[in-house]
Design an enzyme around this catalytic site. Structure first.
Site, PDB file in Angstrom:
ATOM      1  N   TYR A 108       0.837  -1.203   0.000  1.00 25.96           N
ATOM      2  CA  TYR A 108       0.000   0.000   0.000  1.00 25.96           C
ATOM      3  C   TYR A 108       0.869   1.249   0.000  1.00 25.96           C
ATOM      4  CZ  TYR A 108      -3.230   3.530   1.936  1.00 25.96           C
ATOM      5  OH  TYR A 108      -3.969   4.664   2.175  1.00 25.96           O
ATOM      6  N   GLU A 121     -10.647   5.354   6.481  1.00 24.96           N
ATOM      7  CA  GLU A 121     -10.086   5.985   7.678  1.00 24.96           C
ATOM      8  C   GLU A 121     -11.076   5.921   8.836  1.00 24.96           C
ATOM      9  OE1 GLU A 121      -7.095   6.856   8.132  1.00 24.96           O
ATOM     10  OE2 GLU A 121      -6.263   7.048   6.118  1.00 24.96           O
ATOM     11  N   TRP A 158      -3.998  -0.784  10.247  1.00 20.41           N
ATOM     12  CA  TRP A 158      -4.193  -0.687   8.798  1.00 20.41           C
ATOM     13  C   TRP A 158      -4.181  -2.061   8.145  1.00 20.41           C
ATOM     14  CZ3 TRP A 158      -6.469   1.761   5.292  1.00 20.41           C
ATOM     15  CH2 TRP A 158      -6.649   3.138   5.356  1.00 20.41           C
TER      16      TRP A 158
END
Length: 207
Positions: free
Chosen positions: A19, A41, A49
């Site tokens: 990512y 988010e 994450w």
């Protein structure tokens, strides 16, 4: 080990490294793209994450490709469907906030002050990019703040427009993710490409 400089979080897992190496900090200027990052988010709050990225495709499927117009039509049946979907994060508050935020995103389309600016699509993208600071100092990762004056102001503005579950910390993380601030570490192989890509977007905007 490839010896490339990355922030510590990007080295925690293969999916986070990928990512970082391909997306994080690159400019996102479409309504769908910004709404997706905003939603991720929101769901990431309190989680890692890695957890979110592993479920990203499932989120896309569950939330109609993050098309705000479609998500805005979700009703109680869809909420029940999402709460039963083990492939995503089954948090009622975050699910309801996402549907609400989709509706708030649609409302921004009609704001005459948020018309398209160059490569930045009208509405939500223009609003969020308007909070790009004139200058930004990169700090060592251990000293990097979790929010900024701009993210505080952005979160307040979004809240006033009906958005939910978006505080200054979440707003700042989104600003980092979509290129509004460049927090790639000094020496990172991704820092200059991100800077150049953002400069190309800004060059399309009227003076």
């Amino acid at each position: 080990m490839d010896n490339l400089i990355r922030p510590g979080w990007a080295e925690r897992s293969t999916i986070e490294r990928e990512y970082y190496d391909t997306e994080w900090g690159m400019p996102v200027t479409t309504e769908t793209g910004v709404f997706e990052r905003l939603t991720l988010e929101v769901f990431q709050s309190g989680l890692s994450w890695t957890t979110i990225l592993k479920r990203r495709d499932a989120f896309r499927s569950a939330f109609a490709g993050f098309d705000p117009a479609t998500v805005a039509t979700f009703d109680s049946g869809d909420i029940d469907r999402l709460l039963a979907d083990a492939t995503i994060i089954r948090n009622r508050r975050k699910i309801i906030s996402t549907i609400n935020n989709a509706r708030a995103t649609l409302d921004l389309r009609d704001d005459p002050l948020l018309g398209q600016r160059g490569a930045i699509e009208a509405g939500l993208p223009v609003l969020i990019w308007s909070y790009r600071p004139a200058s930004h100092t990169v700090m060592a990762e251990r000293d990097q703040p979790s929010q900024s004056a701009e993210s505080v102001a952005l979160a307040k503005d979004l809240k006033s427009r009906g958005f939910l579950h978006l505080g200054p910390v979440t707003a700042y993380a989104m600003m980092q993710a979509i290129g509004i601030v460049n927090d790639h570490p000094i020496g990172s192989w991704r820092r200059d490409p991100a800077e150049e890509a953002v400069a190309a977007v800004l060059a399309t905007m009227p003076a």
